[in-house]
Design a protein around this motif. Structure first.
Motif, PDB file in Angstrom:
ATOM      1  N   UNK A  71      56.876 -11.680  14.841  1.00  0.00           N
ATOM      2  CA  UNK A  71      57.447 -10.341  14.752  1.00  0.00           C
ATOM      3  C   UNK A  71      58.195 -10.151  13.429  1.00  0.00           C
ATOM      4  N   UNK A  72      58.965 -11.154  13.020  1.00  0.00           N
ATOM      5  CA  UNK A  72      59.649 -11.069  11.724  1.00  0.00           C
ATOM      6  C   UNK A  72      58.648 -11.020  10.577  1.00  0.00           C
ATOM      7  N   UNK A  73      57.564 -11.755  10.719  1.00  0.00           N
ATOM      8  CA  UNK A  73      56.515 -11.733   9.692  1.00  0.00           C
ATOM      9  C   UNK A  73      55.912 -10.339   9.574  1.00  0.00           C
ATOM     10  N   UNK A  74      55.673  -9.683  10.697  1.00  0.00           N
ATOM     11  CA  UNK A  74      55.135  -8.317  10.679  1.00  0.00           C
ATOM     12  C   UNK A  74      56.120  -7.363  10.015  1.00  0.00           C
ATOM     13  N   UNK A  75      57.379  -7.529  10.342  1.00  0.00           N
ATOM     14  CA  UNK A  75      58.411  -6.683   9.729  1.00  0.00           C
ATOM     15  C   UNK A  75      58.432  -6.882   8.220  1.00  0.00           C
ATOM     16  N   UNK A  76      58.365  -8.130   7.792  1.00  0.00           N
ATOM     17  CA  UNK A  76      58.369  -8.423   6.363  1.00  0.00           C
ATOM     18  C   UNK A  76      57.120  -7.958   5.650  1.00  0.00           C
ATOM     19  N   UNK A  77      56.046  -7.729   6.393  1.00  0.00           N
ATOM     20  CA  UNK A  77      54.781  -7.242   5.825  1.00  0.00           C
ATOM     21  C   UNK A  77      54.685  -5.728   5.883  1.00  0.00           C
ATOM     22  N   UNK A  78      55.827  -5.079   6.064  1.00  0.00           N
ATOM     23  CA  UNK A  78      55.900  -3.615   6.102  1.00  0.00           C
ATOM     24  C   UNK A  78      55.108  -3.034   7.271  1.00  0.00           C
TER      25      UNK A  78
END
Length: 207
Positions: free
Chosen positions: A29-36
């Motif tokens: 989920x954090x990765x998705x957030x960081x990927x805009x």
């Protein structure tokens, strides 16, 4: 005040070497957030929260993504929708963790977002809420660095609005730095630790 919530600190949570399904899901989920991809991140945080049953942390981050995202958009309807959903997530988080300073801080940030978005409509009512929420958070956790730092920035913004000197609150920023330095680590995965990366930006008000 629209720079107050640049808090994408998900990267601090991606160094876990041995992960269970919860930790893997949260890291994704954090990765998705960081990927805009904020909405995908929110959806995943929500799915994790429902699977975890009584864990406030996924709801907390789902709310945070909504709140921060409002500072990058101009559509009033979307802003209102995201802030309402953010409040709903915080309400869910509170059902599992009452008297939680971190939830109160995030709710103060949500109300700050309302004021920043439309001060003529929300300035009077929500400003009082922001102050109350920070005071409650600091009473629960007097050395919480996020409560101290964000409250200081809020008061700096208010001082500027009323034509006063924001430097009066610089000692609070210095106090927050000390709190960050001695913030205790705990064994709760993904427990909020963000904020230190915002100190330099906020200290610009002290020059």
């Amino acid at each position: 005040m629209k720079t107050i919530l640049i808090l994408l600190t998900f990267f601090t949570f991606t160094t876990i070497t041995s992960q269970n399904s919860y930790e893997k899901g949260m890291s994704k989920a954090f990765e998705l957030w960081g990927s805009q991809k904020p909405d995908e991140a929110i959806n995943l945080f929500e799915r994790i929260a429902k699977a975890e049953k009584e864990n406030w942390i996924p709801y907390y981050y789902a709310a945070q993504v909504h709140i921060i995202t409002t500072f990058g958009i101009k559509d009033a309807e979307e802003i209102e929708s995201r802030l309402k959903k953010g409040q709903d997530f915080l309400n869910e988080a509170r059902t599992f963790s009452k008297d939680n300073a971190e939830i109160l801080i995030m709710e103060a940030m949500l109300n700050t977002a309302y004021v920043a978005y439309n001060p003529s409509v929300y300035g009077m009512t929500h400003s009082a809420k922001v102050e109350e929420l920070y005071q409650r958070a600091k009473k629960l956790d007097p050395e919480n660095p996020r409560a101290t730092l964000n409250h200081a920035e809020w008061k700096m913004g208010s001082a500027k609005f009323w034509g006063k000197d924001p430097k009066a609150f610089c000692p609070e920023v210095e106090k927050a730095i000390l709190y960050f330095e001695k913030e205790a680590n705990n064994n709760i995965p993904f427990y909020p630790k963000w904020g230190m990366d915002q100190v330099t930006r906020i200290q610009q008000n002290c020059k």
